[in-house]
Design a protein around this motif. Structure first.
Motif, PDB file in Angstrom:
ATOM      1  N   SER A 312       0.837  -1.200   0.000  1.00 40.17           N
ATOM      2  CA  SER A 312       0.000   0.000   0.000  1.00 40.17           C
ATOM      3  C   SER A 312       0.871   1.250   0.000  1.00 40.17           C
ATOM      4  O   SER A 312       2.018   1.222   0.468  1.00 40.17           O
ATOM      5  CB  SER A 312      -0.914   0.016   1.224  1.00 40.17           C
ATOM      6  N   ASN A 337      -4.074   0.843  -2.877  1.00 41.88           N
ATOM      7  CA  ASN A 337      -4.440  -0.185  -1.897  1.00 41.88           C
ATOM      8  C   ASN A 337      -4.559   0.430  -0.504  1.00 41.88           C
ATOM      9  O   ASN A 337      -3.991  -0.068   0.475  1.00 41.88           O
ATOM     10  CB  ASN A 337      -3.416  -1.332  -1.896  1.00 41.88           C
ATOM     11  N   SER A 339      -7.385   1.865   2.294  1.00 39.98           N
ATOM     12  CA  SER A 339      -8.807   1.702   2.614  1.00 39.98           C
ATOM     13  C   SER A 339      -9.620   2.985   2.465  1.00 39.98           C
ATOM     14  O   SER A 339     -10.799   2.940   2.109  1.00 39.98           O
ATOM     15  CB  SER A 339      -8.960   1.159   4.042  1.00 39.98           C
ATOM     16  N   GLY A 343     -12.098   1.520  -3.688  1.00 41.93           N
ATOM     17  CA  GLY A 343     -11.930   0.065  -3.646  1.00 41.93           C
ATOM     18  C   GLY A 343     -12.627  -0.598  -2.478  1.00 41.93           C
ATOM     19  O   GLY A 343     -13.674  -0.149  -2.015  1.00 41.93           O
ATOM     20  N   GLU A 348      -8.092  -3.407   1.857  1.00 40.87           N
ATOM     21  CA  GLU A 348      -6.963  -2.867   1.091  1.00 40.87           C
ATOM     22  C   GLU A 348      -5.668  -2.724   1.891  1.00 40.87           C
ATOM     23  O   GLU A 348      -4.586  -2.965   1.364  1.00 40.87           O
ATOM     24  CB  GLU A 348      -7.344  -1.532   0.456  1.00 40.87           C
ATOM     25  N   GLY A 352      -5.065  -6.669   0.411  1.00 38.19           N
ATOM     26  CA  GLY A 352      -5.022  -5.827  -0.778  1.00 38.19           C
ATOM     27  C   GLY A 352      -5.505  -6.550  -2.011  1.00 38.19           C
ATOM     28  O   GLY A 352      -5.845  -7.738  -1.979  1.00 38.19           O
ATOM     29  N   LYS A 353      -5.544  -5.833  -3.115  1.00 41.36           N
ATOM     30  CA  LYS A 353      -6.009  -6.411  -4.375  1.00 41.36           C
ATOM     31  C   LYS A 353      -5.031  -6.094  -5.496  1.00 41.36           C
ATOM     32  O   LYS A 353      -4.468  -4.985  -5.541  1.00 41.36           O
ATOM     33  CB  LYS A 353      -7.395  -5.864  -4.725  1.00 41.36           C
TER      34      LYS A 353
END
Length: 377
Positions: A312, A337, A339, A343, A348, A352-353
């Motif tokens: 992040s 990423n 929060s 998203g 996140e 995370g993604k």
């Protein structure tokens, strides 16, 4: 133990001040915001919303002093709660002791940032955190150090079986784990004349009590930090390493822990390194009521240790305008990423993604600060 009891009782033996002194202050703040991930907000050109109303009180009588701040956010952001609230006593010209809900001595203080959003350290509970405990401070010309013990974070329900409420100002562990019996130490070395340096080391270690298993894991953090002052410039840098070791129930991942503030809980990676850098420039001006401008850029990066977790990042570029008792933060805040920037809010800062892009929020915070306090965020 005898020394601790003596420090607690000394304030009641000092009668040098004859009259009580009480100062009351506070602030009222609003936000204009425009978010890249909010299509409805784009359609209406952003939102202009209430931020907070707060009240500050400072008092001193017979050597004992008080500092307290109560904040009232909207119901959607947790409602009303204390940011801080402690009693203190000045032991000598360079020694103080504080008891109650007081700032945790870790990293660059008061803030590791310049902007209204803080730095990434804030969102993992390592910037402007306040917990319930006792703290000793010693500030000399060349060296400063602080030692503290915190029984727990600020609690609103008693008992080990109750989850910690996310309705709070500073980020703490919530959900099935709760912070207990935390020790903190911080050391600062000051040097330089034209280039002034504050070189520091911070450490904390505490327990993580799990409500389901009734077992206590632990967490610890270590930070190296440096602050440089040169004329109107200021540079803040931090390097942190953090580990959380909860003893969760079977089937519950130990790679994440849940944190919460402002009524919203989310997951963060249990183990990570974090790197931050914040630079600012102060410019005195004389433009009508405007007396001061501050330009800044604050950056943070979170390197997660669990396999498959996505790192992040956060960057805020902005300006602070001072006009009498009005302080205006104008920020372009971007997160990857993160929060609070688009998203999946819950995930996140945790796992995370992949394949996410940067999201951004343009924000203007208008604040009127009166009497005792200044522009503290």
């Amino acid at each position: 133990m005898k020394k601790i009891l003596l420090l607690i009782w000394i304030p009641f033996l000092n009668y040098s001040q004859d009259k009580p002194i009480v100062d009351i202050g506070g602030a009222l703040r609003y936000n204009y915001l425009f978010s890249s991930w909010n299509s409805d907000q784009k359609d209406i050109g952003g939102d202009f919303v209430y931020d907070i109303f707060r009240v500050n009180a400072e008092a001193r009588y017979k050597g004992v002093y008080l500092n307290v701040e109560y904040r009232e956010y909207s119901t959607a952001f947790g409602g009303g709660f204390l940011k801080r609230g402690w009693m203190g006593y000045t032991l000598s010209e360079q020694e103080d002791i504080q008891i109650g809900l007081t700032q945790v001595p870790f990293g660059i203080q008061t803030y590791n940032s310049n902007n209204w959003f803080f730095n990434l350290t804030y969102y993992v509970g390592l910037e402007d955190d306040h917990d319930m405990g006792i703290k000793y401070m010693n500030k000399g010309d060349k060296f400063e150090y602080q030692l503290a013990f915190f029984k727990n974070s600020e609690l609103f329900d008693l008992g080990g079986s109750n989850e910690v409420s996310p309705n709070r100002y500073a980020y703490d562990i919530v959900g099935k784990n709760k912070e207990i019996n935390q020790f903190n130490g911080k050391f600062i070395y000051k040097t330089g004349e034209e280039f002034k340096h504050r070189i520091g080391l911070s450490a904390q270690y505490g327990g993580l009590y799990n409500i389901d298993t009734k077992k206590t894991g632990d967490h610890h953090a270590l930070g190296l930090h440096h602050e440089l002052f040169y004329k109107r410039w200021n540079l803040k840098t931090e390097l942190l390493t953090v580990r959380h070791n909860p003893i969760n129930a079977d089937g519950q991942s130990r790679d994440i822990v849940r944190m919460g503030a402002y009524g919203f809980p989310y997951d963060i990676a249990s183990d990570f390194e974090m790197y931050t850098a914040a630079i600012s420039y102060d410019l005195p001006v004389d433009i009508g009521p405007i007396s001061h401008l501050k330009f800044y850029n604050d950056f943070g990066y979170m390197d997660k240790r669990a396999q498959g977790f996505k790192n992040s990042a956060m960057n805020v570029t902005g300006m602070l305008i001072t006009a009498g008792d009005v302080y205006i933060y104008i920020d372009y805040a971007a997160g990857y990423n993160h929060s609070w920037f688009g998203g999946d809010f819950t995930n996140e800062l945790g796992q995370g993604k992949p394949n996410l892009g940067w999201e951004a929020r343009f924000n203007i915070n208008f604040g009127y600060y009166f009497l005792t306090d200044t522009k503290s965020r």
